[in-house]
Each structure stands twice: as structure tokens, then as C-alpha cells.
Design a protein around this motif. Sequence first.
Motif, mmCIF file in Angstrom:
data_model
loop_
_atom_site.group_PDB
_atom_site.id
_atom_site.type_symbol
_atom_site.label_atom_id
_atom_site.label_comp_id
_atom_site.label_asym_id
_atom_site.label_seq_id
_atom_site.Cartn_x
_atom_site.Cartn_y
_atom_site.Cartn_z
ATOM 1 N N CYS A 151 16.733 1.323 1.374
ATOM 2 C CA CYS A 151 15.347 1.228 0.887
ATOM 3 C C CYS A 151 14.865 -0.215 0.917
ATOM 4 C CB CYS A 151 15.252 1.771 -0.530
ATOM 5 S SG CYS A 151 15.577 3.530 -0.666
ATOM 6 N N ARG A 152 15.712 -1.130 0.524
ATOM 7 C CA ARG A 152 15.333 -2.543 0.516
ATOM 8 C C ARG A 152 15.120 -3.081 1.934
ATOM 9 N NH1 ARG A 152 15.811 -4.314 -4.602
ATOM 10 N NH2 ARG A 152 17.364 -3.334 -5.924
ATOM 11 N N SER A 177 11.836 -1.700 3.251
ATOM 12 C CA SER A 177 10.725 -2.380 2.585
ATOM 13 C C SER A 177 10.510 -3.775 3.158
ATOM 14 C CB SER A 177 10.997 -2.465 1.089
ATOM 15 O OG SER A 177 10.034 -3.252 0.444
ATOM 16 N N LYS A 205 7.160 -5.090 5.252
ATOM 17 C CA LYS A 205 6.326 -6.163 4.705
ATOM 18 C C LYS A 205 6.005 -7.239 5.736
ATOM 19 C CE LYS A 205 7.507 -5.528 -0.095
ATOM 20 N NZ LYS A 205 8.192 -6.042 -1.274
ATOM 21 N N HIS A 227 2.445 -4.373 3.157
ATOM 22 C CA HIS A 227 2.776 -4.255 1.737
ATOM 23 C C HIS A 227 2.433 -2.868 1.189
ATOM 24 C CE1 HIS A 227 4.179 -8.298 0.882
ATOM 25 N NE2 HIS A 227 3.273 -8.717 1.760
ATOM 26 N N ALA A 242 5.098 -0.463 2.361
ATOM 27 C CA ALA A 242 6.405 -0.712 1.755
ATOM 28 C C ALA A 242 6.487 -0.233 0.305
ATOM 29 C CB ALA A 242 6.728 -2.196 1.821
ATOM 30 N N THR A 243 5.381 0.118 -0.304
ATOM 31 C CA THR A 243 5.363 0.523 -1.708
ATOM 32 C C THR A 243 6.309 1.687 -2.026
ATOM 33 O OG1 THR A 243 3.119 -0.303 -1.928
ATOM 34 C CG2 THR A 243 3.858 1.251 -3.602
ATOM 35 N N PHE A 245 9.063 2.490 -0.561
ATOM 36 C CA PHE A 245 10.436 2.018 -0.445
ATOM 37 C C PHE A 245 10.800 1.097 -1.603
ATOM 38 C CE2 PHE A 245 9.204 3.163 3.867
ATOM 39 C CZ PHE A 245 10.243 4.024 4.189
ATOM 40 N N ASP A 246 9.836 0.330 -2.107
ATOM 41 C CA ASP A 246 10.066 -0.469 -3.303
ATOM 42 C C ASP A 246 10.341 0.430 -4.504
ATOM 43 O OD1 ASP A 246 9.759 -2.897 -2.000
ATOM 44 O OD2 ASP A 246 7.597 -2.996 -2.425
#
Length: 55
Positions: A26-27, A30, A34, A41, A44-45, A47-48
Motif C-alpha cells: 500500500c505504501r 501510494s 503521488k 495525491h 493515492a488517498t 492507498f494511504d
Amino acid sequence: MRVATWLTLGAALLPLSGCGVAALPCRLASATLKIVPVVGHAAATPFDACSSAID
């Protein structure tokens, strides 16, 4: 050369505990998203949120 690559990868992942290893995909997704201008951004929300939920 191949052994050195595996040793480097293992040394990089060593500090990660169980949750850190589970949240790694996930990181990475993300961080990759990004990089994209304008929509990165926002894309990527989710995945954050995924990595936060795992931690």
C-alpha cells in the motif's frame, strides 16, 4: 552480484515488523501515485487509508 542484491533487500526489510511488511504494498503504491502531477495525491488517498488501517 545476485547474492549482494538479495542481502541488500533483506537488510532493508529487516527493520519492518509484521505490520510494516503487510502495509508495504500500500505504501509503495501510494508513493508511486503521488509522483503523478495534478491527480497523484487524490489517487493515492485510498492507498494511504489502506496502510493506516493495517498499522
